[in-house]
Design a protein around this motif. Structure first.
Motif, PDB file in Angstrom:
ATOM      1  N   GLY A  13       1.395  12.978 -50.094  1.00 54.92           N
ATOM      2  CA  GLY A  13       2.734  12.673 -50.144  1.00 54.92           C
ATOM      3  C   GLY A  13       3.453  13.734 -49.717  1.00 54.92           C
ATOM      4  O   GLY A  13       3.602  13.989 -48.506  1.00 54.92           O
ATOM      5  N   ALA A  14       4.301  14.304 -50.394  1.00 50.92           N
ATOM      6  CA  ALA A  14       5.449  15.240 -50.030  1.00 50.92           C
ATOM      7  C   ALA A  14       4.902  16.149 -49.182  1.00 50.92           C
ATOM      8  O   ALA A  14       5.465  16.750 -48.109  1.00 50.92           O
ATOM      9  CB  ALA A  14       6.133  15.719 -51.119  1.00 50.92           C
ATOM     10  N   SER A  15       3.387  16.771 -49.269  1.00 53.29           N
ATOM     11  CA  SER A  15       2.653  17.864 -48.212  1.00 53.29           C
ATOM     12  C   SER A  15       2.826  17.471 -47.015  1.00 53.29           C
ATOM     13  O   SER A  15       2.450  18.138 -46.081  1.00 53.29           O
ATOM     14  CB  SER A  15       1.298  18.274 -48.959  1.00 53.29           C
ATOM     15  OG  SER A  15       0.596  17.111 -48.781  1.00 53.29           O
ATOM     16  N   ALA A  16       3.001  16.053 -46.713  1.00 52.02           N
ATOM     17  CA  ALA A  16       3.053  15.644 -45.493  1.00 52.02           C
ATOM     18  C   ALA A  16       4.163  16.010 -44.473  1.00 52.02           C
ATOM     19  O   ALA A  16       4.026  15.976 -43.382  1.00 52.02           O
ATOM     20  CB  ALA A  16       2.583  14.206 -45.244  1.00 52.02           C
ATOM     21  N   GLU A  17       5.048  16.424 -45.078  1.00 53.48           N
ATOM     22  CA  GLU A  17       6.227  16.833 -44.126  1.00 53.48           C
ATOM     23  C   GLU A  17       5.985  18.075 -43.318  1.00 53.48           C
ATOM     24  O   GLU A  17       5.150  18.944 -43.591  1.00 53.48           O
ATOM     25  CB  GLU A  17       7.316  17.394 -45.279  1.00 53.48           C
ATOM     26  CG  GLU A  17       7.987  16.395 -46.220  1.00 53.48           C
ATOM     27  CD  GLU A  17       8.871  16.798 -47.224  1.00 53.48           C
ATOM     28  OE1 GLU A  17       9.557  17.919 -46.962  1.00 53.48           O
ATOM     29  OE2 GLU A  17       9.155  16.177 -48.196  1.00 53.48           O
ATOM     30  N   GLY A  18       6.428  18.009 -42.184  1.00 57.03           N
ATOM     31  CA  GLY A  18       6.354  18.898 -41.340  1.00 57.03           C
ATOM     32  C   GLY A  18       5.208  18.793 -40.280  1.00 57.03           C
ATOM     33  O   GLY A  18       5.129  19.475 -39.558  1.00 57.03           O
ATOM     34  N   LEU A  19       4.496  17.732 -40.557  1.00 59.95           N
ATOM     35  CA  LEU A  19       3.472  17.139 -39.506  1.00 59.95           C
ATOM     36  C   LEU A  19       4.166  16.522 -38.252  1.00 59.95           C
ATOM     37  O   LEU A  19       5.171  15.896 -38.484  1.00 59.95           O
ATOM     38  CB  LEU A  19       2.415  16.066 -40.195  1.00 59.95           C
ATOM     39  CG  LEU A  19       1.512  16.870 -41.302  1.00 59.95           C
ATOM     40  CD1 LEU A  19       0.658  15.809 -41.810  1.00 59.95           C
ATOM     41  CD2 LEU A  19       0.968  17.935 -40.687  1.00 59.95           C
ATOM     42  N   SER A  20       3.636  16.666 -37.156  1.00 59.16           N
ATOM     43  CA  SER A  20       3.941  16.088 -36.078  1.00 59.16           C
ATOM     44  C   SER A  20       3.645  14.393 -36.377  1.00 59.16           C
ATOM     45  O   SER A  20       2.717  13.991 -37.074  1.00 59.16           O
ATOM     46  CB  SER A  20       3.392  16.324 -34.601  1.00 59.16           C
ATOM     47  OG  SER A  20       1.773  16.028 -34.961  1.00 59.16           O
ATOM     48  N   ALA A  21       4.279  13.610 -35.765  1.00 60.05           N
ATOM     49  CA  ALA A  21       4.165  12.011 -35.943  1.00 60.05           C
ATOM     50  C   ALA A  21       2.598  11.687 -35.790  1.00 60.05           C
ATOM     51  O   ALA A  21       1.996  10.948 -36.391  1.00 60.05           O
ATOM     52  CB  ALA A  21       5.045  11.161 -35.145  1.00 60.05           C
ATOM     53  N   GLU A  22       2.107  12.204 -34.444  1.00 59.98           N
ATOM     54  CA  GLU A  22       0.801  12.105 -34.175  1.00 59.98           C
ATOM     55  C   GLU A  22      -0.165  12.388 -35.270  1.00 59.98           C
ATOM     56  O   GLU A  22      -1.387  11.701 -35.578  1.00 59.98           O
ATOM     57  CB  GLU A  22       0.412  12.746 -32.835  1.00 59.98           C
ATOM     58  CG  GLU A  22      -0.753  12.551 -32.144  1.00 59.98           C
ATOM     59  CD  GLU A  22      -1.104  12.868 -30.890  1.00 59.98           C
ATOM     60  OE1 GLU A  22      -1.911  12.399 -30.073  1.00 59.98           O
ATOM     61  OE2 GLU A  22      -0.478  13.856 -30.504  1.00 59.98           O
ATOM     62  N   MET A  23      -0.219  13.389 -35.875  1.00 61.77           N
ATOM     63  CA  MET A  23      -0.894  13.950 -36.862  1.00 61.77           C
ATOM     64  C   MET A  23      -0.681  13.327 -38.071  1.00 61.77           C
ATOM     65  O   MET A  23      -1.653  12.712 -38.683  1.00 61.77           O
ATOM     66  CB  MET A  23      -0.731  15.664 -37.100  1.00 61.77           C
ATOM     67  CG  MET A  23      -1.358  16.570 -35.980  1.00 61.77           C
ATOM     68  SD  MET A  23      -3.302  16.133 -35.992  1.00 61.77           S
ATOM     69  CE  MET A  23      -3.776  16.992 -37.201  1.00 61.77           C
ATOM     70  N   ALA A  24       0.577  12.824 -38.575  1.00 64.47           N
ATOM     71  CA  ALA A  24       0.595  12.090 -39.682  1.00 64.47           C
ATOM     72  C   ALA A  24       0.172  10.774 -39.588  1.00 64.47           C
ATOM     73  O   ALA A  24      -0.511  10.233 -40.586  1.00 64.47           O
ATOM     74  CB  ALA A  24       2.278  11.969 -39.973  1.00 64.47           C
ATOM     75  N   LYS A  25       0.140  10.116 -38.333  1.00 69.92           N
ATOM     76  CA  LYS A  25      -0.645   8.862 -38.364  1.00 69.92           C
ATOM     77  C   LYS A  25      -2.072   8.893 -38.177  1.00 69.92           C
ATOM     78  O   LYS A  25      -2.805   8.184 -38.877  1.00 69.92           O
ATOM     79  CB  LYS A  25       0.044   8.266 -36.876  1.00 69.92           C
ATOM     80  CG  LYS A  25      -0.591   7.049 -36.371  1.00 69.92           C
ATOM     81  CD  LYS A  25      -0.275   6.553 -35.131  1.00 69.92           C
ATOM     82  CE  LYS A  25      -0.846   4.976 -34.886  1.00 69.92           C
ATOM     83  NZ  LYS A  25      -0.356   4.477 -33.635  1.00 69.92           N
ATOM     84  N   LYS A  26      -2.621   9.951 -37.620  1.00 64.78           N
ATOM     85  CA  LYS A  26      -4.059  10.380 -37.745  1.00 64.78           C
ATOM     86  C   LYS A  26      -4.733  10.607 -38.813  1.00 64.78           C
ATOM     87  O   LYS A  26      -5.767   9.864 -39.450  1.00 64.78           O
ATOM     88  CB  LYS A  26      -4.394  11.457 -36.870  1.00 64.78           C
ATOM     89  CG  LYS A  26      -5.855  11.642 -36.584  1.00 64.78           C
ATOM     90  CD  LYS A  26      -6.340  10.727 -35.397  1.00 64.78           C
ATOM     91  CE  LYS A  26      -7.954  11.154 -35.239  1.00 64.78           C
ATOM     92  NZ  LYS A  26      -8.279  10.885 -33.965  1.00 64.78           N
ATOM     93  N   LEU A  27      -4.002  10.997 -39.947  1.00 60.20           N
ATOM     94  CA  LEU A  27      -4.377  11.360 -41.452  1.00 60.20           C
ATOM     95  C   LEU A  27      -3.658  10.296 -42.485  1.00 60.20           C
ATOM     96  O   LEU A  27      -3.925  10.601 -43.543  1.00 60.20           O
ATOM     97  CB  LEU A  27      -3.844  12.886 -41.665  1.00 60.20           C
ATOM     98  CG  LEU A  27      -4.422  13.904 -40.962  1.00 60.20           C
ATOM     99  CD1 LEU A  27      -3.824  15.393 -41.304  1.00 60.20           C
ATOM    100  CD2 LEU A  27      -5.951  14.020 -40.917  1.00 60.20           C
ATOM    101  N   SER A  28      -3.159   9.246 -41.804  1.00 60.43           N
ATOM    102  CA  SER A  28      -2.672   8.265 -42.701  1.00 60.43           C
ATOM    103  C   SER A  28      -3.597   7.518 -43.557  1.00 60.43           C
ATOM    104  O   SER A  28      -4.552   7.053 -42.712  1.00 60.43           O
ATOM    105  CB  SER A  28      -1.823   7.336 -42.104  1.00 60.43           C
ATOM    106  OG  SER A  28      -1.229   6.199 -42.994  1.00 60.43           O
TER     107      SER A  28
END
Length: 108
Positions: free
Chosen positions: A89-104
């Motif tokens: 959840g909130a810990s995903a803040e600060g990730l690049s869009a590419e990394m957030a998508k990969k780890l979704s």
């Protein structure tokens, strides 16, 4: 351990430590950490295209959202297999869009 119906969660674990220990016994021995746009371990950096998530385990805190975590089994392109443990959840803040998508975990 029981088999799960989620293709990226092959086993069922009751705790984060059980998931990490189970993965390590199956060869996922490297500890990865997360930076804004990559995973890092020891002296190596892995951009989103340099690794695959092969298993995902999500743990929800019973009473405290701070207890929520996700454990990923990671296969890196440089031959390293390891574990990444992150908050959810909130810990995903600060990730690049590419990394957030990969780890979704929603897409899994």
């Amino acid at each position: 351990m029981k088999l799960s119906k989620n293709p990226l969660s092959m086993y069922v674990y009751d705790t984060v430590s059980a998931a990490v220990n189970g993965l390590k016994t199956r060869g996922y021995v490297t500890d990865f950490s997360l930076q804004e746009n990559c995973l890092v371990c020891q002296d190596a950096r892995y951009n989103a295209e340099d690794f695959e998530i092969v298993e995902v385990y999500r743990f929800e805190g019973d009473s405290d959202p701070a207890d929520e975590a996700v454990v990923y089994a990671v296969d890196g392109s440089k031959g390293r297999k390891g574990v990444l443990v992150t908050g959810y959840g909130a810990s995903a803040e600060g990730l690049s869009a590419e990394m957030a998508k990969k780890l979704s975990i929603e897409k899994h």
